[in-house]
Design a protein around this motif. Structure first.
Motif: not given
Length: 181
Positions: A97, A99, A102, A105, A137, A141
């Protein structure tokens, strides 16, 4: 055209027009260190993956994650590859994804859309993925998205000048059955 859509988010198969976005995203200094070292890192390699995704839609996929905020905007990428035909297992990977998106979600919502597509529309039984041990991270997730940590491949990958663990995650169809769509 979208493949799967949720509230304000959709996934669609990548096409040739997405190459510049994909190249910029996957080589971004805050993204590149966390992606697999063996992935395509140039236009030609990305175009080959896009063509394969179109040619083999039930065995391989590269998807663009889009968000709606007045208009649809590219926010990320994710993919899968058939790992075992007889046992109906797909390996997920290359989730990134941008930045700028971010903290919202986006990856969690996109992962749930892809899970449902693969398990209930394409008929896979099991989804699996592997995350570098230093990528905390991504591990958080995976667990938020419903994956179960299954183990660790100790010092499995040479990355950034040292050995890195690979953390294994899995999700089976029964984990999602009974959840509301």
């Amino acid at each position: 055209m979208s493949l799967v859509e949720g509230e304000g988010i959709r996934l669609r198969r990548a096409d040739a027009d997405d190459v510049e976005f994909l190249l910029g995203l996957t080589t971004h200094e805050d993204v590149d260190p966390y992606l697999a070292g063996a992935r395509p890192q140039d236009r030609e390699g990305l175009l080959e993956e896009i063509e394969r995704s179109r040619r083999e839609p039930e065995q391989f996929g590269r998807f663009v994650v889009e968000l709606e905020d007045g208009q649809w905007r590219s926010a990320g990428v994710m993919g899968f590859e058939l790992a075992n035909k007889r046992s109906r297992i797909a390996h997920l990977g290359n989730l990134a994804i941008h930045p700028d998106f971010r903290g919202r979600h986006v990856a969690d919502a996109a992962a749930r859309l892809l899970q449902r597509h693969l398990l209930f529309e394409l008929g896979f039984h099991r989804l699996q993925l592997e995350i570098y041990g230093f990528n905390e991270r991504a591990q958080r997730h995976a667990e938020r998205a419903g994956f179960v940590r299954e183990g660790v491949r100790r010092q499995a990958y040479w990355r950034h000048g040292k050995w890195a663990d690979g953390v294994l995650y899995g999700l089976v169809r029964e984990d999602l059955e009974g959840e509301s769509s």
